[in-house]
Motif scaffolding. Structure first.
Motif, PDB file in Angstrom:
ATOM      1  N   MET A  37       0.839  -1.203   0.000  1.00  0.00           N
ATOM      2  CA  MET A  37       0.000   0.000   0.000  1.00  0.00           C
ATOM      3  C   MET A  37       0.870   1.247   0.000  1.00  0.00           C
ATOM      4  SD  MET A  37      -2.566   1.405   2.978  1.00  0.00           S
ATOM      5  CE  MET A  37      -3.134   3.103   2.884  1.00  0.00           C
ATOM      6  N   ASN A  38       0.471   2.263  -0.749  1.00  0.00           N
ATOM      7  CA  ASN A  38       1.145   3.559  -0.761  1.00  0.00           C
ATOM      8  C   ASN A  38       0.769   4.318   0.513  1.00  0.00           C
ATOM      9  OD1 ASN A  38       2.139   6.113  -1.205  1.00  0.00           O
ATOM     10  ND2 ASN A  38       1.491   6.201  -3.352  1.00  0.00           N
ATOM     11  N   LEU A  39       1.767   4.625   1.344  1.00  0.00           N
ATOM     12  CA  LEU A  39       1.505   5.274   2.623  1.00  0.00           C
ATOM     13  C   LEU A  39       1.547   6.797   2.555  1.00  0.00           C
ATOM     14  CD1 LEU A  39       3.543   2.972   5.051  1.00  0.00           C
ATOM     15  CD2 LEU A  39       1.116   2.848   4.450  1.00  0.00           C
ATOM     16  N   ASP A  40       1.544   7.358   1.336  1.00  0.00           N
ATOM     17  CA  ASP A  40       1.593   8.819   1.204  1.00  0.00           C
ATOM     18  C   ASP A  40       0.365   9.499   1.792  1.00  0.00           C
ATOM     19  OD1 ASP A  40       4.047   8.691   0.026  1.00  0.00           O
ATOM     20  OD2 ASP A  40       3.294   8.840  -2.042  1.00  0.00           O
ATOM     21  N   VAL A  41      -0.712   8.750   1.958  1.00  0.00           N
ATOM     22  CA  VAL A  41      -1.911   9.317   2.549  1.00  0.00           C
ATOM     23  C   VAL A  41      -1.701   9.653   4.023  1.00  0.00           C
ATOM     24  CG1 VAL A  41      -2.893   7.091   3.243  1.00  0.00           C
ATOM     25  CG2 VAL A  41      -4.415   9.004   2.746  1.00  0.00           C
ATOM     26  N   LEU A  42      -0.658   9.102   4.637  1.00  0.00           N
ATOM     27  CA  LEU A  42      -0.400   9.324   6.056  1.00  0.00           C
ATOM     28  C   LEU A  42       0.514  10.524   6.272  1.00  0.00           C
ATOM     29  CD1 LEU A  42       0.284   5.635   7.180  1.00  0.00           C
ATOM     30  CD2 LEU A  42      -1.891   6.871   7.184  1.00  0.00           C
ATOM     31  N   LEU A  43       0.431  11.097   7.458  1.00  0.00           N
ATOM     32  CA  LEU A  43       1.326  12.177   7.860  1.00  0.00           C
ATOM     33  C   LEU A  43       2.648  11.578   8.339  1.00  0.00           C
ATOM     34  CD1 LEU A  43      -1.308  14.367   9.731  1.00  0.00           C
ATOM     35  CD2 LEU A  43      -0.346  14.766   7.454  1.00  0.00           C
ATOM     36  N   PRO A  44       3.721  12.374   8.367  1.00  0.00           N
ATOM     37  CA  PRO A  44       5.045  11.802   8.693  1.00  0.00           C
ATOM     38  C   PRO A  44       5.099  11.048  10.008  1.00  0.00           C
ATOM     39  CG  PRO A  44       5.309  13.974   7.733  1.00  0.00           C
ATOM     40  CD  PRO A  44       3.824  13.776   7.897  1.00  0.00           C
ATOM     41  N   TYR A  45       4.481  11.573  11.065  1.00  0.00           N
ATOM     42  CA  TYR A  45       4.549  10.878  12.350  1.00  0.00           C
ATOM     43  C   TYR A  45       3.747   9.578  12.316  1.00  0.00           C
ATOM     44  CZ  TYR A  45       0.064  13.313  13.207  1.00  0.00           C
ATOM     45  OH  TYR A  45      -1.220  13.798  13.124  1.00  0.00           O
ATOM     46  N   GLN A  46       2.722   9.522  11.471  1.00  0.00           N
ATOM     47  CA  GLN A  46       1.969   8.273  11.311  1.00  0.00           C
ATOM     48  C   GLN A  46       2.788   7.240  10.530  1.00  0.00           C
ATOM     49  OE1 GLN A  46      -1.459  10.128   9.420  1.00  0.00           O
ATOM     50  NE2 GLN A  46      -2.707   9.763  11.266  1.00  0.00           N
ATOM     51  N   LYS A  47       3.483   7.711   9.492  1.00  0.00           N
ATOM     52  CA  LYS A  47       4.359   6.810   8.730  1.00  0.00           C
ATOM     53  C   LYS A  47       5.462   6.231   9.618  1.00  0.00           C
ATOM     54  CE  LYS A  47       3.894   9.265   4.284  1.00  0.00           C
ATOM     55  NZ  LYS A  47       4.650  10.030   3.268  1.00  0.00           N
ATOM     56  N   LYS A  48       6.015   7.082  10.465  1.00  0.00           N
ATOM     57  CA  LYS A  48       7.087   6.639  11.357  1.00  0.00           C
ATOM     58  C   LYS A  48       6.592   5.534  12.286  1.00  0.00           C
ATOM     59  CE  LYS A  48      10.397   8.422  14.756  1.00  0.00           C
ATOM     60  NZ  LYS A  48      10.820   9.622  15.540  1.00  0.00           N
ATOM     61  N   TRP A  49       5.375   5.684  12.797  1.00  0.00           N
ATOM     62  CA  TRP A  49       4.800   4.666  13.675  1.00  0.00           C
ATOM     63  C   TRP A  49       4.595   3.344  12.930  1.00  0.00           C
ATOM     64  CZ3 TRP A  49       4.044   3.784  18.677  1.00  0.00           C
ATOM     65  CH2 TRP A  49       3.108   2.820  19.076  1.00  0.00           C
ATOM     66  N   ILE A  50       4.051   3.425  11.723  1.00  0.00           N
ATOM     67  CA  ILE A  50       3.818   2.218  10.919  1.00  0.00           C
ATOM     68  C   ILE A  50       5.138   1.515  10.599  1.00  0.00           C
ATOM     69  CG2 ILE A  50       3.177   1.449   8.604  1.00  0.00           C
ATOM     70  CD1 ILE A  50       0.662   1.806   9.838  1.00  0.00           C
ATOM     71  N   ALA A  51       6.156   2.314  10.273  1.00  0.00           N
ATOM     72  CA  ALA A  51       7.435   1.739   9.829  1.00  0.00           C
ATOM     73  C   ALA A  51       8.224   1.106  10.963  1.00  0.00           C
ATOM     74  CB  ALA A  51       8.276   2.823   9.164  1.00  0.00           C
ATOM     75  N   ASP A  52       7.948   1.473  12.190  1.00  0.00           N
ATOM     76  CA  ASP A  52       8.688   0.961  13.345  1.00  0.00           C
ATOM     77  C   ASP A  52       8.258  -0.483  13.617  1.00  0.00           C
ATOM     78  OD1 ASP A  52       9.918   0.416  15.730  1.00  0.00           O
ATOM     79  OD2 ASP A  52       9.212   2.203  16.763  1.00  0.00           O
ATOM     80  N   GLY A  53       9.185  -1.407  13.422  1.00  0.00           N
ATOM     81  CA  GLY A  53       8.866  -2.823  13.588  1.00  0.00           C
ATOM     82  C   GLY A  53       9.197  -3.384  14.962  1.00  0.00           C
ATOM     83  N   ALA A  54       9.398  -2.526  15.956  1.00  0.00           N
ATOM     84  CA  ALA A  54       9.758  -2.997  17.302  1.00  0.00           C
ATOM     85  C   ALA A  54       8.675  -3.903  17.867  1.00  0.00           C
ATOM     86  CB  ALA A  54       9.986  -1.801  18.223  1.00  0.00           C
ATOM     87  N   LYS A  55       9.102  -4.857  18.687  1.00  0.00           N
ATOM     88  CA  LYS A  55       8.139  -5.766  19.306  1.00  0.00           C
ATOM     89  C   LYS A  55       7.191  -5.024  20.245  1.00  0.00           C
ATOM     90  CE  LYS A  55       8.990 -10.023  17.910  1.00  0.00           C
ATOM     91  NZ  LYS A  55       7.903 -10.893  17.363  1.00  0.00           N
ATOM     92  N   VAL A  56       7.733  -4.041  20.975  1.00  0.00           N
ATOM     93  CA  VAL A  56       6.903  -3.245  21.885  1.00  0.00           C
ATOM     94  C   VAL A  56       7.104  -1.770  21.543  1.00  0.00           C
ATOM     95  CG1 VAL A  56       6.352  -2.658  24.278  1.00  0.00           C
ATOM     96  CG2 VAL A  56       7.160  -4.971  23.710  1.00  0.00           C
TER      97      VAL A  56
END
Length: 489
Positions: free
Chosen positions: A1-20
């Motif tokens: 999915m193209n994540l351009d619809v999201l704002l930068p801080y939302q993209k950062k949250w989605i991209a973070d693959g941390a377990k917690v």
């Protein structure tokens, strides 16, 4: 999915693959919204691609419903094969609870569950704890959620702050200190604005964005939150003892159509003949109260905070609306009213209301007499509540959550709003910290406690009569003898 619809801080949250992951956030910046997208993306994947189910928990049913609706929206938007949202009634410890489920063609699901640790028993997948600072027992919930990591799951904890001694703030401090190796995100209202929040709002509204309009809008929002802006918008937890109900929340929950009826007596009235006292209150009740009660046909829940002199006896009447909201339609305040007439008021009201759903009465001290009489008169409908710190900790967050979700109201009355303003945090627990009003009109958070009782009665519709809560005494210095002189000290 193209994540351009999201704002930068939302993209950062989605991209973070941390377990917690933990997110300290301002209100209304789309944090839960983007986590709904993340949940859909995970549930839409097949098992071999790493897909998994999601379990969402928060402190209010309304928030859970909204999250499920957001997930349904994203599923359609990205063309993920999914069924419509289902609302399911499950039996949990002899009590029916409502949960929400969306099933995907991948075989995975998104569940909206009540915020109790036992909800996560035997589950595998992702856990989201939303507005974690407001759930009943965050530490137990987090402990239960962490167990899902053993089978490849992950945990997402999102919240605005709720006091500096709240477990959510303690968790954030531990992460900053390196004691917990979790991923920590922090997005204030100004951070969100700088990254395009208001521009996106203008785009959705079909309006032109300008920097001047954004500044004016920011000023309006900050002004609306008043004393609560630092905590609600800028991720600065309030110190223990500060206001629990922000001004903007009280104003948004205020209903100008709710009636407030006040009755006071002078000291001499107590010693009038019984016939005169009864007659005066009978006339008062029939002229000022009866028609209001008879006009409300749905289930009515009643909450009472008792006082004989000094403070007020306050009685809240909340009606359950078809949409499950619980607006207050009447408040009765009694000042310096004899016990006999207080019972007269209670009996008249509960006999007159067309559909009594339940009631909760202050069972402490002198109030215990009225509470016991009510429980005897209407068995199965009345809770006698011995208020304790534990009871406050369990119930004040539920009341605040309903107010934040627009699911309940209070009268548009400045004195009653003052009752809510004196509720603050002590040891992390909301309670009444001070008095309000002048020397002749002293108040002690009476309206806030009565409203809390009414909401408690509505959420305890399985009442089976008397239910005593633990009473926790506060240790104080005995001023008549030095401490330690007695072996019982």
């Amino acid at each position: 999915m193209n994540l351009d619809v999201l704002l930068p801080y939302q993209k950062k949250w989605i991209a973070d693959g941390a377990k917690v992951k933990v997110w300290e956030k301002s209100r209304r910046i789309g944090a839960s919204y983007v986590e709904a997208l993340a949940s859909v993306l995970e549930a839409a994947k097949k098992k071999e691609a790493g897909g998994q189910s999601t379990y969402y928990l928060s402190y209010s049913k309304e928030m859970t419903q909204q999250f499920a609706r957001d997930c349904a929206f994203w599923a359609k938007h990205i063309h993920a094969a999914a069924n419509e949202m289902e609302e399911i009634a499950l039996n949990d410890e002899d009590k029916d609870i409502t949960v929400y489920r969306i099933r995907f063609a991948s075989g995975f699901e998104i569940w909206g569950l009540p915020s109790t640790a036992r909800s996560l028993r035997s589950k595998q997948g992702r856990v989201i704890i939303d507005e974690a600072a407001f759930v009943d027992d965050m530490n137990e919930l987090v402990k239960a959620a962490m167990a899902l990591q053993m089978w490849g799951g992950c945990v997402r904890i999102l919240s605005t702050h709720n006091g500096d001694d709240n477990p959510f703030n303690e968790l954030a401090k531990e992460i900053r200190a390196g004691k917990k190796h979790y991923s920590l995100h922090r997005t204030t209202f100004d951070d969100a604005l700088a990254q395009g929040l208001y521009q996106r709002i203008c785009l959705v509204r079909g309006e032109a964005w300008t920097d001047k309009k954004q500044e004016a809008w920011r000023g309006e929002i900050v002004g609306d939150y008043g004393d609560g802006a630092d905590e609600e918008l800028f991720c600065i937890p309030t110190r223990a003892g500060t206001r629990y109900f922000p001004t903007t929340l009280l104003e948004s929950a205020s209903d100008p159509d709710a009636a407030v009826v006040r009755k006071s007596c002078d000291d001499a009235f107590t010693f009038e003949r019984e016939e005169k006292r009864f007659g005066e209150f009978d006339e008062f009740l029939k002229n000022e109260i009866r028609d209001i009660l008879l006009a409300h046909k749905n289930a009515v829940y009643i909450g009472e905070d008792f006082a004989r002199s000094g403070d007020l006896t306050t009685i809240f009447f909340d009606e359950e609306a078809p949409d499950e909201k619980l607006p207050t339609f009447l408040v009765i305040e009694l000042r310096n009213v004899p016990f006999a007439q207080q019972w007269q008021v209670i009996k008249f009201c509960l006999d007159t209301v067309p559909n009594l759903g339940g009631a909760a009465f202050d069972g402490r001290g002198n109030g215990q007499m009225i509470a016991e009489l009510a429980a005897q008169e209407w068995p199965g409908y009345v809770h006698q509540v011995m208020i304790s710190t534990k009871w406050y900790a369990e119930n004040f967050p539920k009341l605040k959550g309903r107010m934040e979700d627009g699911a309940t109201t209070i009268p548009d009355d400045p004195l009653i709003r003052d009752d809510f303003r004196v509720v603050g945090l002590k040891g992390g627990v909301p309670c009444v910290l001070e008095r309000s009003g002048g020397p002749r009109e002293r108040r002690h958070g009476d309206g806030a406690i009565a409203k809390l009782m009414a909401v408690f009665a509505a959420t305890e519709d399985d009442a089976k009569g008397y239910r005593q809560y633990e009473y926790e005494a506060v240790e104080t210095q005995n001023r008549f003898r030095p401490r330690g002189d007695d072996e019982w000290d």
